[in-house]
Write a protein that holds these residues in place. Structure first.
Motif, PDB file in Angstrom:
ATOM      1  N   PRO A   6       1.274  10.350  -7.737  1.00  0.00           N
ATOM      2  CA  PRO A   6       1.759  11.438  -8.316  1.00  0.00           C
ATOM      3  C   PRO A   6       0.793  11.123  -9.943  1.00  0.00           C
ATOM      4  O   PRO A   6       0.234  12.327 -10.496  1.00  0.00           O
ATOM      5  CB  PRO A   6       3.390  11.526  -8.984  1.00  0.00           C
ATOM      6  N   LYS A   7       0.366  10.149 -10.028  1.00  0.00           N
ATOM      7  CA  LYS A   7      -0.638  10.257 -11.032  1.00  0.00           C
ATOM      8  C   LYS A   7      -1.870  10.530 -10.974  1.00  0.00           C
ATOM      9  O   LYS A   7      -2.951   9.737 -11.673  1.00  0.00           O
ATOM     10  CB  LYS A   7      -0.220   8.780 -11.549  1.00  0.00           C
ATOM     11  N   GLY A   8      -2.147  10.741  -9.788  1.00  0.00           N
ATOM     12  CA  GLY A   8      -3.630  10.899  -9.316  1.00  0.00           C
ATOM     13  C   GLY A   8      -4.812  10.115  -8.954  1.00  0.00           C
ATOM     14  O   GLY A   8      -5.674   9.832  -8.743  1.00  0.00           O
ATOM     15  N   ILE A   9      -3.378   8.862  -8.121  1.00  0.00           N
ATOM     16  CA  ILE A   9      -3.928   7.525  -8.171  1.00  0.00           C
ATOM     17  C   ILE A   9      -3.990   7.742  -6.427  1.00  0.00           C
ATOM     18  O   ILE A   9      -3.029   7.707  -5.711  1.00  0.00           O
ATOM     19  CB  ILE A   9      -3.815   6.376  -7.921  1.00  0.00           C
ATOM     20  N   ASN A  10      -4.713   6.969  -5.251  1.00  0.00           N
ATOM     21  CA  ASN A  10      -4.796   7.426  -4.030  1.00  0.00           C
ATOM     22  C   ASN A  10      -4.936   5.968  -3.548  1.00  0.00           C
ATOM     23  O   ASN A  10      -5.352   5.009  -4.172  1.00  0.00           O
ATOM     24  CB  ASN A  10      -6.049   7.992  -3.324  1.00  0.00           C
TER      25      ASN A  10
ATOM     26  N   THR B  85       0.559  -1.363   0.340  1.00  0.00           N
ATOM     27  CA  THR B  85      -0.089  -0.047   0.140  1.00  0.00           C
ATOM     28  C   THR B  85       0.888   1.542   0.421  1.00  0.00           C
ATOM     29  O   THR B  85       0.129   2.311  -0.539  1.00  0.00           O
ATOM     30  CB  THR B  85      -1.336   0.273   1.239  1.00  0.00           C
ATOM     31  N   ARG B  86       2.032   1.739   0.947  1.00  0.00           N
ATOM     32  CA  ARG B  86       2.415   2.190   1.255  1.00  0.00           C
ATOM     33  C   ARG B  86       3.568   2.465  -0.116  1.00  0.00           C
ATOM     34  O   ARG B  86       4.035   3.206  -0.754  1.00  0.00           O
ATOM     35  CB  ARG B  86       3.575   2.232   2.250  1.00  0.00           C
ATOM     36  N   LEU B  87       4.237   1.244  -0.707  1.00  0.00           N
ATOM     37  CA  LEU B  87       4.684   1.689  -2.342  1.00  0.00           C
ATOM     38  C   LEU B  87       3.889   2.021  -3.173  1.00  0.00           C
ATOM     39  O   LEU B  87       4.486   2.649  -3.944  1.00  0.00           O
ATOM     40  CB  LEU B  87       5.695   0.543  -2.401  1.00  0.00           C
ATOM     41  N   LEU B  88       2.751   1.922  -3.119  1.00  0.00           N
ATOM     42  CA  LEU B  88       2.014   2.436  -4.891  1.00  0.00           C
ATOM     43  C   LEU B  88       1.743   3.816  -4.037  1.00  0.00           C
ATOM     44  O   LEU B  88       1.317   3.905  -4.991  1.00  0.00           O
ATOM     45  CB  LEU B  88       0.457   1.175  -4.906  1.00  0.00           C
ATOM     46  N   ALA B  89       1.475   4.343  -2.785  1.00  0.00           N
ATOM     47  CA  ALA B  89       0.672   4.933  -2.800  1.00  0.00           C
ATOM     48  C   ALA B  89       2.406   6.404  -2.857  1.00  0.00           C
ATOM     49  O   ALA B  89       1.864   7.246  -3.978  1.00  0.00           O
ATOM     50  CB  ALA B  89       0.714   4.736  -1.181  1.00  0.00           C
ATOM     51  N   ASN B  90       3.598   5.971  -3.078  1.00  0.00           N
ATOM     52  CA  ASN B  90       4.828   6.400  -3.466  1.00  0.00           C
ATOM     53  C   ASN B  90       4.917   6.549  -4.683  1.00  0.00           C
ATOM     54  O   ASN B  90       4.703   7.793  -5.902  1.00  0.00           O
ATOM     55  CB  ASN B  90       5.743   6.184  -2.919  1.00  0.00           C
ATOM     56  N   GLU B  91       4.670   5.478  -6.012  1.00  0.00           N
ATOM     57  CA  GLU B  91       4.686   5.608  -7.268  1.00  0.00           C
ATOM     58  C   GLU B  91       3.437   6.874  -8.173  1.00  0.00           C
ATOM     59  O   GLU B  91       3.510   6.833  -9.363  1.00  0.00           O
ATOM     60  CB  GLU B  91       4.463   3.728  -7.391  1.00  0.00           C
ATOM     61  N   TRP B  92       2.553   5.939  -7.449  1.00  0.00           N
ATOM     62  CA  TRP B  92       0.946   6.543  -8.641  1.00  0.00           C
ATOM     63  C   TRP B  92       0.069   7.897  -7.292  1.00  0.00           C
ATOM     64  O   TRP B  92      -0.403   7.866  -8.171  1.00  0.00           O
ATOM     65  CB  TRP B  92       0.046   5.402  -8.171  1.00  0.00           C
TER      66      TRP B  92
END
Length: 251
Positions: A176-180, A167-174
């Motif tokens: 900036p792309k508008g995905i929470n 969850t934390r990794l995907l939040a970091n990557e995504w």
């Protein structure tokens, strides 16, 4: 319009046939979302509770023990609703055994459903959200055992800890792309996964004694948290693990 309004949005909810997943699907429908419910058993009850509220409902029978259903789920969602705006990764299984006795088969079964399929379904949804630039919300259902050890649930603890990390990794990557990407950590909620604990008088009493709210959770207690994290009200919330536990972690 309410910041919690999900009208016009479409949500995939896995493990929506019973318990927490069903309650989340119903809560999202009450907020106005279309629901694509994924489960291993019939979802007639879920549909009956969702249809009066949401604009659409589609049930997909799928076993997330393998990755085979993922593209089928995505294709069905896009065909019916056009776009997936919300993914709730709730499907999960548990195997109870002393660490000395846990088998490789039970380890693999839990990891495959609780982590592997959750990641690759998030990947499939994320690719589409990023490709069209529309963003979206991904909510993973983790556990108190994402931050605690527990007993006799080694594979489940490892899986839910892994899901919190993802969850934390995907939040970091995504982000900036508008995905929470966020997660909910349910406490001790009455469900199929906790039936064995509730049936054990000593374990049930010990658990209840530590919950400040003085009761076991109900699946519907998780629904409000899911609506919040799936809604515009959480647009600046990224990478959190939100406990819904009756105060368990505060004690």
């Amino acid at each position: 319009m309410s910041r919690f309004d999900l009208t016009g949005r479409s949500a995939i909810v896995t493990g929506a046939n019973t318990g927490i997943g069903q309650a989340i699907a119903v809560a999202l429908a009450e907020a106005g979302a279309n629901i694509l419910a994924v489960g291993r058993s019939p979802m007639d009850e879920t549909e009956a509770q969702c249809r009066p509220h949401g604009k659409g409902f589609l049930a997909i029978h799928a076993d997330l023990a393998t990755l085979e259903p993922i593209e089928r789920i995505m294709g069905s969602a896009e065909e019916r609703f056009g776009r997936v705006d919300i993914l709730v990764n709730n499907a999960g299984i548990i195997r109870r055994a002393d660490a000395l006795d846990l088998t490789e088969a039970d380890w693999d079964a839990v990891m495959d459903v609780n982590v592997k399929s959750a990641f690759f379904l998030a990947q499939a949804v994320g690719r589409r959200m990023i490709a069209d630039g529309g963003g979206g919300k991904i909510v993973n259902v983790a556990s108190l055992l994402s931050v605690q050890g527990g007993i006799r649930v080694a594979s489940y603890t490892a899986a839910k800890s892994g899901l919190a990390g993802l969850t934390r990794l995907l939040a970091n990557e995504w982000a900036p792309k508008g995905i929470n990407v966020n997660a909910i950590a349910p406490g001790y909620v009455a469900s199929n996964n906790t039936a064995a604990l509730m049936a054990d008088p000593k374990r049930s009493a010990d658990i209840l004694a530590r919950i400040p709210a003085g009761r076991w959770g109900e699946p519907r207690d998780i629904g409000g948290a899911a609506v919040f994290l799936a809604s515009p009200a959480a647009d600046f919330v990224h990478g959190i693990l939100l406990p819904v536990d009756g105060g368990w972690l505060a004690r």
